[in-house]
Motif scaffolding. Structure first.
Motif, short mmCIF file in Angstrom:
data_model
loop_
_atom_site.label_atom_id
_atom_site.label_comp_id
_atom_site.label_asym_id
_atom_site.label_seq_id
_atom_site.Cartn_x
_atom_site.Cartn_y
_atom_site.Cartn_z
N ASP A 21 0.86 -1.18 0.00
CA ASP A 21 0.00 0.00 0.00
C ASP A 21 0.90 1.24 0.00
OD1 ASP A 21 0.82 0.52 2.66
OD2 ASP A 21 -0.87 -0.60 3.49
N GLU A 22 0.29 2.42 -0.09
CA GLU A 22 1.09 3.63 -0.24
C GLU A 22 1.95 3.91 1.00
OE1 GLU A 22 -0.69 7.14 -1.93
OE2 GLU A 22 -2.25 5.95 -2.91
N CYS A 51 7.34 2.13 -10.07
CA CYS A 51 6.92 3.27 -10.88
C CYS A 51 6.60 2.89 -12.32
CB CYS A 51 8.02 4.33 -10.90
SG CYS A 51 8.33 5.13 -9.31
N CYS A 150 2.69 -1.51 -8.72
CA CYS A 150 2.49 -0.54 -9.78
C CYS A 150 1.06 -0.60 -10.31
CB CYS A 150 3.49 -0.78 -10.91
SG CYS A 150 3.28 0.34 -12.33
N THR A 152 -1.74 -1.93 -9.00
CA THR A 152 -2.78 -1.55 -8.03
C THR A 152 -2.73 -0.06 -7.72
OG1 THR A 152 -1.30 -2.22 -6.23
CG2 THR A 152 -2.93 -3.82 -6.96
N PHE A 153 -1.52 0.52 -7.69
CA PHE A 153 -1.39 1.95 -7.43
C PHE A 153 -2.04 2.77 -8.55
CE2 PHE A 153 0.91 5.97 -7.94
CZ PHE A 153 0.78 6.52 -6.67
N LEU A 154 -1.78 2.40 -9.81
CA LEU A 154 -2.35 3.13 -10.93
C LEU A 154 -3.86 3.04 -10.94
CD1 LEU A 154 0.17 2.13 -13.76
CD2 LEU A 154 0.04 4.32 -12.57
N SER A 156 -5.92 2.33 -8.45
CA SER A 156 -6.53 2.98 -7.29
C SER A 156 -6.48 4.50 -7.40
CB SER A 156 -5.85 2.53 -5.99
OG SER A 156 -4.49 2.93 -5.98
N ASN A 157 -5.64 5.02 -8.29
CA ASN A 157 -5.56 6.46 -8.50
C ASN A 157 -6.26 6.90 -9.79
OD1 ASN A 157 -3.68 8.05 -6.44
ND2 ASN A 157 -2.87 5.98 -6.65
N GLY A 158 -7.14 6.04 -10.28
CA GLY A 158 -8.03 6.44 -11.36
C GLY A 158 -7.53 6.24 -12.77
#
Length: 217
Positions: A21-22, A51, A150, A152-154, A156-158
């Protein structure tokens, strides 16, 4: 032998996918590894993968010349995936650009043309376990966790599913949808853990006669 051309199928159940997670990722980014060079180099490669979504094989073969700037001065990488042989075009976050500038003029980069020094995957994963302990991260940390992080981060940020598919280099969008389903299950888990104290129904105030407030008797 009937099993010569048969391979054990690899499970891709949502519960099997591990990602940071972040908060966990930020702990790794902020951790000072300067006193141990091998951990610093592995940490930077791991963050670069977080990234970009690149696999360890693609990170370690990445050439300095494969990172360029467009007409707006924005950095991107354009490389061929080793596993799938598919080209990927990935715009770079500022953090990835910082790592690029950090390593592009090292002696190893000047000699080999590669951005990062090559290292056995087993050693890389062993060093990541050390980093996990230092950063108090309680999941088994190996390099492929960066690729999951990477995606899941992308999402979850739309970032749209189709865009994440291209960045990850997936042949089929079904592979990308695994991460979307994972995030949905994570949402339900987070909601279950929330304590709705402010939303609980409060008991009505009782008057001296035992009736509710505002009652005319």
């Amino acid at each position: 032998n009937p099993y010569t051309f048969w391979k054990m199928p690899v499970s891709k159940e949502d519960g099997k996918i591990k990602y940071l997670d972040e908060d966990q990722l930020q702990r790794i980014i902020n951790h000072d590894c300067h006193c141990i060079e091998r951990l610093e180099r592995v940490r930077d490669q791991f963050i670069f993968s977080c990234c970009t979504g690149l696999r360890i094989s693609d990170v370690q073969k990445l050439m300095v010349k494969e990172i360029r700037q467009n007409e707006h001065g924005e950095y991107y990488l354009n490389t061929i995936q080793k596993k799938t042989k598919r080209p990927v075009y990935i715009p770079l976050f500022d953090l990835a650009v910082e790592i690029y500038h950090k390593y592009r003029e090292t002696p190893e980069a000047e000699i080999t043309g590669r951005l990062f020094a090559r290292r056995a995957e087993s050693n890389t994963n062993a060093y990541l376990q050390e980093i996990a302990v230092l950063c108090k991260i309680d999941i088994p940390l190996h390099f492929h966790v960066a690729r999951h992080t990477c995606a899941t981060f992308l999402l979850s940020n739309g970032v749209r599913l189709e865009v994440v598919k291209e960045i990850m280099g997936h042949r089929s969008i079904k592979s990308t949808e695994i991460y979307a389903r994972l995030l949905k299950s994570k949402l339900h888990e987070e909601i279950r853990n929330v304590k709705f104290r402010a939303l609980k129904k409060k008991p009505e105030d009782k008057g001296e006669d035992g009736e509710g407030e505002g009652s005319e008797g």
